[in-house]
Enzyme design. Sequence first.
Site, PDB file in Angstrom:
ATOM      1  N   VAL A  98       0.523  -0.932  17.414  1.00  0.00           N
ATOM      2  CA  VAL A  98       0.417   0.457  16.946  1.00  0.00           C
ATOM      3  C   VAL A  98      -0.919   0.585  16.222  1.00  0.00           C
ATOM      4  O   VAL A  98      -1.189  -0.151  15.263  1.00  0.00           O
ATOM      5  CB  VAL A  98       1.583   0.833  16.014  1.00  0.00           C
ATOM      6  CG1 VAL A  98       1.440   2.284  15.551  1.00  0.00           C
ATOM      7  CG2 VAL A  98       2.936   0.631  16.711  1.00  0.00           C
ATOM      8  N   HIS A 102      -1.240  -0.881   9.310  1.00  0.00           N
ATOM      9  CA  HIS A 102       0.039  -1.066   8.637  1.00  0.00           C
ATOM     10  C   HIS A 102       0.121  -2.479   8.097  1.00  0.00           C
ATOM     11  O   HIS A 102      -0.370  -3.424   8.706  1.00  0.00           O
ATOM     12  CB  HIS A 102       1.217  -0.784   9.571  1.00  0.00           C
ATOM     13  CG  HIS A 102       1.096  -1.416  10.913  1.00  0.00           C
ATOM     14  ND1 HIS A 102       0.309  -0.885  11.923  1.00  0.00           N
ATOM     15  CD2 HIS A 102       1.643  -2.542  11.430  1.00  0.00           C
ATOM     16  CE1 HIS A 102       0.383  -1.645  12.989  1.00  0.00           C
ATOM     17  NE2 HIS A 102       1.183  -2.676  12.722  1.00  0.00           N
ATOM     18  N   HIS A 104       2.674  -5.402   7.150  1.00  0.00           N
ATOM     19  CA  HIS A 104       4.035  -5.908   7.316  1.00  0.00           C
ATOM     20  C   HIS A 104       4.438  -6.635   6.035  1.00  0.00           C
ATOM     21  O   HIS A 104       3.682  -7.481   5.539  1.00  0.00           O
ATOM     22  CB  HIS A 104       4.104  -6.938   8.452  1.00  0.00           C
ATOM     23  CG  HIS A 104       3.829  -6.409   9.816  1.00  0.00           C
ATOM     24  ND1 HIS A 104       4.822  -6.154  10.741  1.00  0.00           N
ATOM     25  CD2 HIS A 104       2.668  -6.104  10.442  1.00  0.00           C
ATOM     26  CE1 HIS A 104       4.277  -5.731  11.869  1.00  0.00           C
ATOM     27  NE2 HIS A 104       2.973  -5.700  11.719  1.00  0.00           N
TER      28      HIS A 104
HETATM   29  P1  5GP Z   1       1.987  -4.502  15.084  1.00  0.00           P
HETATM   30  O1  5GP Z   1       2.475  -5.401  16.181  1.00  0.00           O
HETATM   31  O2  5GP Z   1       1.148  -3.364  15.613  1.00  0.00           O
HETATM   32  O3  5GP Z   1       1.333  -5.228  13.952  1.00  0.00           O
HETATM   33  O4  5GP Z   1       3.296  -3.891  14.442  1.00  0.00           O
HETATM   34  C1  5GP Z   1       3.931  -2.765  14.924  1.00  0.00           C
HETATM   35  C2  5GP Z   1       5.363  -2.835  14.466  1.00  0.00           C
HETATM   36  O5  5GP Z   1       5.955  -1.578  14.668  1.00  0.00           O
HETATM   37  C3  5GP Z   1       6.203  -3.866  15.209  1.00  0.00           C
HETATM   38  O6  5GP Z   1       6.686  -4.848  14.309  1.00  0.00           O
HETATM   39  C4  5GP Z   1       7.314  -3.026  15.829  1.00  0.00           C
HETATM   40  O7  5GP Z   1       8.584  -3.666  15.807  1.00  0.00           O
HETATM   41  C5  5GP Z   1       7.305  -1.769  14.975  1.00  0.00           C
HETATM   42  N1  5GP Z   1       7.779  -0.583  15.680  1.00  0.00           N
HETATM   43  C6  5GP Z   1       7.490  -0.233  16.970  1.00  0.00           C
HETATM   44  N2  5GP Z   1       8.080   0.938  17.268  1.00  0.00           N
HETATM   45  C7  5GP Z   1       8.744   1.337  16.140  1.00  0.00           C
HETATM   46  C8  5GP Z   1       9.549   2.488  15.834  1.00  0.00           C
HETATM   47  O8  5GP Z   1       9.749   3.401  16.648  1.00  0.00           O
HETATM   48  N3  5GP Z   1      10.075   2.548  14.581  1.00  0.00           N
HETATM   49  C9  5GP Z   1       9.855   1.568  13.644  1.00  0.00           C
HETATM   50  N4  5GP Z   1      10.430   1.731  12.448  1.00  0.00           N
HETATM   51  N5  5GP Z   1       9.103   0.481  13.905  1.00  0.00           N
HETATM   52  C10 5GP Z   1       8.548   0.370  15.140  1.00  0.00           C
END
Ligand code: 5GP
Length: 117
Positions: A98, A102, A104
């Site tokens: 995304v 963000h 985590h």
């Molecule tokens: P990234 O991989 O970009 O660091 O983290 C994106 C995070 O967004 C992932 O851990 C994934 O599980 C979470 N995520 C993806 N779609 C959604 C959603 O629709 N709602 C929520 N609450 N989290 C999401």
Amino acid sequence: MRNDTLFGKIIRREIPATIVYEDEEVLGFKDIAPQAPVHVLFIPKNELIPTLDDLQPAQAHLIGKLALAAAGYARREGFAQNGYRIVMNCREDAGQTVFHIHLHLLAGAPLGQFGAA
Ligand code: 5GP
């Protein structure tokens, strides 16, 4: 610039999320696919910053706000003493999916080490 990412839609309440923290600049909500017993994402609400690599010096305070929001949440929820991990993925090799920055927050059990497989 309008934030048309998934997280922009969560900020505007266009799609649902379990929101656990909010102030003027930061939103915190539970990750939909938790990688630990506690997995919360903290995002800036008012600026679209696709990756950490796009962060401008004038926006640097936002990273501190995300970290403070995560640390405060950990203290209030009672797991700060046991510890936790914060992670920010940047682009493909880190698995970023995304493109709105963000933080985590992972906690609630001993976390394994990480790095290249
Ligand atoms: P990234 O991989 O970009 O660091 O983290 C994106 C995070 O967004 C992932 O851990 C994934 O599980 C979470 N995520 C993806 N779609 C959604 C959603 O629709 N709602 C929520 N609450 N989290 C999401």
